[in-house]
Design an enzyme around this catalytic site. Structure first.
Site, PDB file in Angstrom:
ATOM      1  N   ASP A  18       8.717   0.479   3.168  1.00  0.00           N
ATOM      2  CA  ASP A  18       7.624   0.567   2.192  1.00  0.00           C
ATOM      3  C   ASP A  18       8.163   0.690   0.769  1.00  0.00           C
ATOM      4  O   ASP A  18       9.223   1.273   0.543  1.00  0.00           O
ATOM      5  CB  ASP A  18       6.739   1.784   2.538  1.00  0.00           C
ATOM      6  CG  ASP A  18       5.389   1.725   1.854  1.00  0.00           C
ATOM      7  OD1 ASP A  18       4.981   0.626   1.424  1.00  0.00           O
ATOM      8  OD2 ASP A  18       4.744   2.783   1.743  1.00  0.00           O
ATOM      9  N   ASN A  66      -2.520  -5.280   6.838  1.00  0.00           N
ATOM     10  CA  ASN A  66      -2.007  -5.963   5.641  1.00  0.00           C
ATOM     11  C   ASN A  66      -2.741  -7.272   5.340  1.00  0.00           C
ATOM     12  O   ASN A  66      -2.604  -7.830   4.251  1.00  0.00           O
ATOM     13  CB  ASN A  66      -0.489  -6.221   5.742  1.00  0.00           C
ATOM     14  CG  ASN A  66       0.359  -4.976   5.579  1.00  0.00           C
ATOM     15  OD1 ASN A  66       1.415  -4.824   6.183  1.00  0.00           O
ATOM     16  ND2 ASN A  66      -0.091  -4.042   4.742  1.00  0.00           N
TER      17      ASN A  66
HETATM   18  C1  IPE Z   1       2.916   0.034   6.116  1.00  0.00           C
HETATM   19  O1  IPE Z   1       2.956  -0.009   4.737  1.00  0.00           O
HETATM   20  C2  IPE Z   1       3.067  -1.353   6.692  1.00  0.00           C
HETATM   21  C3  IPE Z   1       4.397  -1.947   6.577  1.00  0.00           C
HETATM   22  C4  IPE Z   1       5.463  -1.359   6.089  1.00  0.00           C
HETATM   23  C5  IPE Z   1       4.495  -3.287   7.079  1.00  0.00           C
HETATM   24  P1  IPE Z   1       1.640  -0.130   3.850  1.00  0.00           P
HETATM   25  O2  IPE Z   1       2.102  -0.177   2.432  1.00  0.00           O
HETATM   26  O3  IPE Z   1       0.795  -1.250   4.324  1.00  0.00           O
HETATM   27  O4  IPE Z   1       0.901   1.241   4.172  1.00  0.00           O
HETATM   28  P2  IPE Z   1      -0.185   2.065   3.345  1.00  0.00           P
HETATM   29  O5  IPE Z   1      -1.281   1.104   2.987  1.00  0.00           O
HETATM   30  O6  IPE Z   1       0.503   2.604   2.132  1.00  0.00           O
HETATM   31  O7  IPE Z   1      -0.613   3.154   4.275  1.00  0.00           O
HETATM   32  C1  IPE Z   2       6.218  -2.906   1.932  1.00  0.00           C
HETATM   33  O1  IPE Z   2       6.029  -2.790   0.563  1.00  0.00           O
HETATM   34  C2  IPE Z   2       6.001  -4.313   2.440  1.00  0.00           C
HETATM   35  C3  IPE Z   2       4.830  -4.446   3.320  1.00  0.00           C
HETATM   36  C4  IPE Z   2       3.909  -3.554   3.515  1.00  0.00           C
HETATM   37  C5  IPE Z   2       4.682  -5.704   4.003  1.00  0.00           C
HETATM   38  P1  IPE Z   2       4.595  -2.715  -0.091  1.00  0.00           P
HETATM   39  O2  IPE Z   2       4.124  -4.110  -0.380  1.00  0.00           O
HETATM   40  O3  IPE Z   2       3.661  -1.907   0.723  1.00  0.00           O
HETATM   41  O4  IPE Z   2       4.932  -1.979  -1.457  1.00  0.00           O
HETATM   42  P2  IPE Z   2       4.100  -0.839  -2.179  1.00  0.00           P
HETATM   43  O5  IPE Z   2       3.805   0.207  -1.148  1.00  0.00           O
HETATM   44  O6  IPE Z   2       2.861  -1.471  -2.704  1.00  0.00           O
HETATM   45  O7  IPE Z   2       5.005  -0.341  -3.244  1.00  0.00           O
HETATM   46 MG    MG Z   3       3.122   0.038   0.772  1.00  0.00          MG
END
Ligand code: IPE
Ligand code: IPE
Ligand code: MG
Length: 247
Positions: A18, A66
């Site tokens: 994340d 997502n």
């Molecule tokens: C969790 O991260 C999903 C992945 C790492 C693929 P998100 O960024 O989607 O989670 P939330 O929305 O912060 O809970």
């Molecule tokens: C993780 O990074 C990638 C996925 C969830 C696929 P994020 O896209 O969630 O990045 P933040 O949480 O917005 O920084």
């Molecule tokens: Mg995220």
């Protein structure tokens, strides 16, 4: 080879990757650059896991939630996964790494599903490490599908309701045959599971690292392993130290 010298190494490490977006934002860059950079961190994680003797590495690549992101970001993420498999499959195969995919695959698009199946098929006989990619994965969805299978098996007379136990459930989850994660790492400072491996995480040790995913490297991985090694896993029983004193 790592010079870690830890008393225990987890057999299965699962990572919630994340913070790609925030990594980019911090630099005034578009989110997609953060996702691109995140793929390099994936390579680092796979290498570090293999070299430290971890046998199962699960990476949360795309959640069933997502899909609620903007269309363009979804396209970026799917494109990255496609390119990762196309470019890295041969290397992973050469490293004797088996790939398994967890998540809902029935409704996946035709530009992604065959690649995932090919990755699993090509590496089926590999034994050095298993890389589990959680794609279109959500634990509630996984459990819901497993419950549906149980119900169908009961209806078909293959299983009696009184024989439903945790093994009957576990063997119908996407992770059937994969041991539960010993350690779950989440980067970016968020401290939640976000619908990741809810059943399997029952006794996992959770480690939350402040770094954003693109900055994850071997040092971060080793830091998480050190934190894990200092934990006392009791599984509802007594710690081994207590048992040694009492018994
Ligand atoms: C969790 O991260 C999903 C992945 C790492 C693929 P998100 O960024 O989607 O989670 P939330 O929305 O912060 O809970
Ligand atoms: C993780 O990074 C990638 C996925 C969830 C696929 P994020 O896209 O969630 O990045 P933040 O949480 O917005 O920084
Ligand atoms: Mg995220």
């Amino acid at each position: 080879m790592a010079n870690l010298d830890l008393p225990v190494i987890p057999q299965h490490v699962a990572i919630i990757m994340d913070g790609n977006g925030r990594w980019a934002k911090q630099r005034g860059l578009p989110r997609t650059i953060g996702h691109n950079k995140g793929v390099e961190a994936v390579r680092e994680a796979v290498k570090a896991a293999g070299e430290t003797g971890v046998k199962f590495l699960t990476l949360f690549a795309f959640s069933s939630e997502n899909w609620s992101r903007p269309e363009s970001e979804i396209e970026d993420l799917l494109g990255l996964l496609r390119r990762f498999i196309r470019r890295d499959l041969a290397d992973l195969h050469r490293e004797n790494i088996r790939i398994r995919i967890i998540g809902e695959r029935e409704k996946l698009r035709s530009d992604i599903l065959p690649l995932l199946l090919e990755a699993e098929e090509t590496t089926r006989g590999n034994t050095a490490m298993t890389l589990v990619i959680a794609f279109n994965y959500g634990a509630r969805d996984e459990i819901t599908r497993a419950v549906g299978r149980l119900a169908r098996d009961v209806q078909a007379g293959l299983l009696k309701p009184e024989d439903i136990n945790s093994d009957a459930i576990g063997s119908r989850l996407d992770t059937a045959g994969i041991p539960d994660p010993d350690l779950i790492i989440r980067t970016s400072g968020e401290e939640r599971l976000s619908n990741f491996l809810l059943w399997q995480a029952a006794y996992s040790e959770l480690v939350f690292l402040p770094c954003y995913w693109p900055d994850f490297d071997r040092q971060q991985f080793e830091e998480a392993l050190r934190i894990y090694a200092a934990r006392d896993r009791r599984f509802g029983g007594l710690s081994s130290a207590t048992t040694a004193v009492v018994g």
